[in-house]
Design an enzyme around this catalytic site. Structure first.
Site, PDB file in Angstrom:
ATOM      1  N   GLY A 193      35.950  45.422  36.514  1.00 49.78           N
ATOM      2  CA  GLY A 193      34.610  45.695  36.994  1.00 49.78           C
ATOM      3  C   GLY A 193      34.517  45.474  38.495  1.00 49.78           C
TER       4      GLY A 193
ATOM      5  N   CYS B 110      40.741  41.391  39.752  1.00 49.81           N
ATOM      6  CA  CYS B 110      41.054  42.320  40.836  1.00 49.81           C
ATOM      7  C   CYS B 110      41.073  41.605  42.179  1.00 49.81           C
ATOM      8  CB  CYS B 110      40.041  43.469  40.849  1.00 49.81           C
ATOM      9  SG  CYS B 110      40.278  44.651  39.498  1.00 49.81           S
TER      10      CYS B 110
ATOM     11  N   GLN C 142      32.869  43.374  40.152  1.00 47.84           N
ATOM     12  CA  GLN C 142      32.970  41.958  40.489  1.00 47.84           C
ATOM     13  C   GLN C 142      34.111  41.270  39.731  1.00 47.84           C
ATOM     14  OE1 GLN C 142      31.617  40.255  42.896  1.00 47.84           O
ATOM     15  NE2 GLN C 142      30.531  42.085  43.607  1.00 47.84           N
ATOM     16  N   SER C 143      35.171  42.009  39.496  1.00 45.66           N
ATOM     17  CA  SER C 143      36.306  41.469  38.745  1.00 45.66           C
ATOM     18  C   SER C 143      37.001  40.331  39.487  1.00 45.66           C
ATOM     19  CB  SER C 143      37.317  42.591  38.485  1.00 45.66           C
ATOM     20  OG  SER C 143      38.542  42.073  38.023  1.00 45.66           O
ATOM     21  N   ASN C 144      37.082  39.180  38.846  1.00 44.56           N
ATOM     22  CA  ASN C 144      37.851  38.061  39.390  1.00 44.56           C
ATOM     23  C   ASN C 144      39.336  38.394  39.426  1.00 44.56           C
ATOM     24  OD1 ASN C 144      35.539  36.301  39.557  1.00 44.56           O
ATOM     25  ND2 ASN C 144      35.699  36.000  37.351  1.00 44.56           N
TER      26      ASN C 144
END
Length: 341
Positions: free
Chosen positions: A81, A87, A83-85
């Site tokens: 997503g 990524c 706000q992917s941690n």
């Protein structure tokens, strides 16, 4: 005597600051657990695995990126997503190691980067946005197309699944389970329950398998933040079977207990109502610990609700694994009331 996990670890990078602390949540326990006959609550601070690369994903990437380098890859491709941690952590790991990083993000482009997305861009990751429909339709095709583009440039890309959650990434929390149990024994107790947020399944899979291999009876429960219980039941077993094939270590999955609580997902992934934000505020004020509304806030809220229902009555010690993600607080800043309870 504490026995180590009876399997040999594969190649691994040293990226995280380990071991992470284990600390009691005394005020939370007094307020929400003890009045209901519940356990002392502890938190395993995996939000402190590093600074920018903080969180549970770093433990997984120590093994995953080691394999990428072993294969001669110069580029990492992964997805998540906006706000992917995961990524964000991958972007920063790539920057640290001099690797190209390409992120396939689920969602529409935003006018101004914030939170994890801001850090993705600071780290120099290339970002491509896709609609949720495109993601759901053919994420494998998106990976393959991206990888092919890098091949045409003369580069070798390594694809990392959502959350680095597969049989390779599982090593991160298989090894973490040994660290966690050792922490608990040093503090003079064996945990009755180990709780974590479950968003891609890999953290829970590693903890579940680790406790099984170590011979500890701690019940590992994942509080789902998306999908449903049936999905995560299957995903955890899938990751463990993949680990078994990759490592050559047979495992009887029928002997594993995979516990999922999917009652607190709310409106959907990355969507949370006022009670979640209230819980985040309360934990920050009582314990000085930062949760966020996508993963840890939902999981901790679910845990507190179950404590009040008597779910953990009669237990002595429960460990909440804090999987990080505090950078995702900032894009959701307008949801906090800041009214003292």
């Amino acid at each position: 005597m504490f026995e180590k996990i009876p399997v040999e670890l594969p190649r691994r990078l040293n990226l995280a600051h380990l071991p992470t602390p284990l600390q009691p949540l005394d005020r939370i326990s007094e307020l929400y657990s003890y009045p209901y006959g519940g356990p002392k609550i502890w938190v395993k601070r995996d939000d402190l695995t590093e600074s920018g690369m903080s969180g549970n994903k770093l433990r997984k990437l120590e093994f995953v990126v080691a394999e990428a380098l072993e294969q001669g890859s110069d580029t990492l491709i992964t997805c998540g997503g906006i706000q992917s941690n995961h990524c964000r952590t991958t972007a920063l790991v790539g920057a640290r190691l001099g690797l190209n990083v390409h992120l396939l993000l689920r969602g529409e482009p935003v006018a101004e980067a914030d939170g994890n997305l801001l850090l993705d861009q600071l780290a120099g990751a290339e970002v491509t946005f896709y609609s949720p429909a495109e993601f759901a339709k053919d994420i494998k095709g998106l990976f393959n197309s991206c990888k092919d583009e890098y091949r045409k440039r003369g580069l070798k890309a390594f694809c990392i699944p959502t959350g680095a959650s597969d049989g390779l990434g599982l090593w991160g929390y298989l090894s973490a389970s040994q660290e966690l149990i050792a922490d608990c024994l040093t503090r003079g107790f064996e945990p009755d329950h180990i709780v974590c947020a479950t968003g891609s399944g890999g953290t829970q899979a590693g903890l579940t398998l680790g406790c099984h291999l170590l011979g500890f009876n701690a019940q590992v429960t994942g509080y789902a933040v998306c999908d449903n219980a049936a999905y995560f039941q299957a995903k955890v077993i899938e990751d463990i079977l993949h680990w078994s094939r990759l490592s050559g270590n047979p495992i009887d999955t029928q002997s594993l207990k995979v516990n999922i609580n999917a009652d607190y997902i709310g409106p959907g992934y990355a969507k949370a109502g006022p009670p979640i934000y209230k819980m985040i505020e309360e934990v920050a004020r009582l314990e000085g610990i930062l949760l966020e509304p996508i993963y840890t806030g939902k999981a901790f809220y679910g845990l507190i609700q179950e404590l009040q229902k008597g779910r953990y009555k009669g237990c002595d010690n429960l460990v909440f694994v804090h999987t990080g993600g505090q950078f995702a607080l900032f894009p959701y800043r307008h949801n906090f009331s800041f009214h003292r309870v």
